[in-house]
Design a protein around this motif. Structure first.
Motif, mmCIF file in Angstrom:
data_model
loop_
_atom_site.group_PDB
_atom_site.id
_atom_site.type_symbol
_atom_site.label_atom_id
_atom_site.label_comp_id
_atom_site.label_asym_id
_atom_site.label_seq_id
_atom_site.Cartn_x
_atom_site.Cartn_y
_atom_site.Cartn_z
ATOM 1 N N VAL A 142 -3.792 20.121 -21.818
ATOM 2 C CA VAL A 142 -4.006 19.747 -23.222
ATOM 3 C C VAL A 142 -3.250 18.450 -23.511
ATOM 4 N N SER A 143 -3.950 17.491 -24.115
ATOM 5 C CA SER A 143 -3.315 16.227 -24.473
ATOM 6 C C SER A 143 -2.637 16.374 -25.836
ATOM 7 N N LEU A 144 -1.312 16.181 -25.863
ATOM 8 C CA LEU A 144 -0.573 16.239 -27.131
ATOM 9 C C LEU A 144 -0.471 14.849 -27.744
ATOM 10 N N THR A 145 -0.149 13.863 -26.876
ATOM 11 C CA THR A 145 -0.205 12.444 -27.260
ATOM 12 C C THR A 145 -0.796 11.723 -26.050
ATOM 13 N N SER A 146 -0.882 10.407 -26.095
ATOM 14 C CA SER A 146 -1.482 9.675 -24.970
ATOM 15 C C SER A 146 -0.602 9.717 -23.720
ATOM 16 N N THR A 147 0.661 10.132 -23.844
ATOM 17 C CA THR A 147 1.535 10.227 -22.659
ATOM 18 C C THR A 147 2.156 11.615 -22.482
ATOM 19 N N ARG A 148 1.876 12.545 -23.407
ATOM 20 C CA ARG A 148 2.457 13.900 -23.279
ATOM 21 C C ARG A 148 1.350 14.930 -23.151
ATOM 22 N N LEU A 149 1.487 15.762 -22.095
ATOM 23 C CA LEU A 149 0.478 16.787 -21.825
ATOM 24 C C LEU A 149 1.133 18.162 -21.819
ATOM 25 N N LEU A 150 0.346 19.169 -22.142
ATOM 26 C CA LEU A 150 0.789 20.566 -22.017
ATOM 27 C C LEU A 150 -0.063 21.220 -20.933
ATOM 28 N N LEU A 151 0.595 21.763 -19.893
ATOM 29 C CA LEU A 151 -0.112 22.496 -18.840
ATOM 30 C C LEU A 151 0.010 23.988 -19.125
ATOM 31 N N VAL A 165 4.485 17.903 -19.695
ATOM 32 C CA VAL A 165 4.490 16.794 -18.746
ATOM 33 C C VAL A 165 4.527 15.492 -19.545
ATOM 34 N N THR A 166 5.455 14.620 -19.189
ATOM 35 C CA THR A 166 5.517 13.292 -19.820
ATOM 36 C C THR A 166 5.106 12.255 -18.783
ATOM 37 N N LEU A 167 4.062 11.477 -19.078
ATOM 38 C CA LEU A 167 3.542 10.460 -18.152
ATOM 39 C C LEU A 167 4.215 9.114 -18.422
#
Length: 345
Positions: A142-151, A165-167
């Motif tokens: 799930v995309s929370l922001t353009s650089t933060r994801l939730l797995l 996850v922080t990209l």
């Protein structure tokens, strides 16, 4: 000795076990003859008791003329329980209604131990699903922001693991969809112990523009998949031990040493490790626990799971003077329903 004599002596032993579990009082021959229709004279019962005592199945406490079962006597009694007596329809409905209303895995396990403790009036324990036996049912990114994801990893044992996850760089929706598809197809239906290898492989084969995102996600996922969750237990009903305080002799440390042992998760896990199959109840009596602090206790346990896969173990710990048929039935039934409910989720 003829088999009919053997059978009659076992009936005497069974009567002693049953009465002692009920009354907590040593049992004399007169009481046996009065309470049980054994079909033989008092003299014969006295003779049978003398033989059972000589063979180590019953013993005479110092202060009493009656006899009590030994661990060996309980073991013979348990071995001769030919089949698990089913719980009543009302009891089964009550179990299902309690477990069916649970909201997630943690809730199912908490409700299970509470229920098992109430049914058996012993200490109940259940092991969290062993991760190695689980398979990945679903992976969501799930995309929370353009650089933060939730797995979100969901296993077939009902376990849900969530990780952030922080990209280092932003990822657009199209690339995120490609990454999600890569990981989903690599993980779907995989056993967790194989899934981490499949994830690591993706990091070496990803397209250059996805490489950074894939490596970052893969690193977090591998840590999640190989996390050792086998050591987690839920205990319920420890206060039930107080009801059985008289069964734990002060000479052997009393009840406190049993409570100390139950606090050592590794001790309880070792006891449950004997239970590797569903539908088969294991009974460890007294010395058979191979645990110094639990010499006055018995452990009744079984595996729970679905479709032949064991997710974990469930059981009870209590004094050797316990209602074995009733306890075995309760442990078997709760295990069956826990497995079914987790398999349906």
């Amino acid at each position: 000795m003829s088999s009919s004599t053997d059978d009659r002596r076992f009936e005497v032993l069974r009567a002693i076990v049953t009465d002692y579990v009920d009354t907590q009082e040593p049992i004399g021959s007169k009481a046996l003859v009065e309470r049980h229709h054994l079909g033989v004279s008092s003299a014969t019962v006295r003779n049978d008791m003398a033989v059972l005592e000589a063979e180590g199945y019953i013993a005479q406490p110092h202060t009493s003329s009656g006899r009590v079962p030994t661990d060996k006597g309980y073991r013979m009694f348990v071995d001769r329980i030919s089949e698990i007596k089913p719980l009543s329809a009302a009891e089964r409905r009550a179990i299902l209604s309690v477990l069916d209303n649970s909201v997630d895995l943690d809730d199912v396990l908490r409700r299970s131990v509470k229920l098992l403790a109430q049914l058996t009036r012993q200490v109940a324990v259940i092991q969290y699903p062993v991760l190695a036996s689980a398979r990945v049912r679903h992976l969501e990114v799930v995309s929370l922001t353009s650089t933060r994801l939730l797995l979100v990893v969901i296993t077939d044992t009902g376990r849900v693991e969530q990780r952030m996850v922080t990209l280092a760089n932003e990822i657009d929706d199209d690339d995120l969809a490609r990454v999600r598809d890569m990981f989903s197809s690599a993980l779907d239906g995989q056993r967790l112990e194989d899934a981490s290898a499949a994830v690591a492989e993706l990091a070496t084969t990803a397209a250059p523009e996805l490489h950074e995102a894939v490596v970052t996600i893969a690193t977090v996922l591998v840590e999640t998949l190989v996390e050792q969750g086998e050591g987690r237990l839920v205990l319920g009903g420890t206060s039930n031990l107080a009801r059985s305080a008289a069964d734990f002799s002060p000479m052997m440390g009393g009840m406190d040493i049993v409570l100390d042992a139950l606090e050592e998760q590794v001790v309880v896990l070792k006891l449950l490790a004997h239970t590797q199959r569903t539908g088969q109840v294991t009974v460890q009596i007294g010395e058979e626990t191979n645990t110094e602090n639990l010499r006055n206790t018995s452990v009744v346990s079984t595996g729970y799971g679905a479709s032949g896969t064991v997710f974990g173990s469930v059981g009870v710990v209590g004094p050797t003077r316990m209602d074995y048929p009733g306890t075995i039935a309760s442990v078997a039934t709760v295990a069956k329903y826990v497995g079914e409910i987790l398999a349906e989720r």
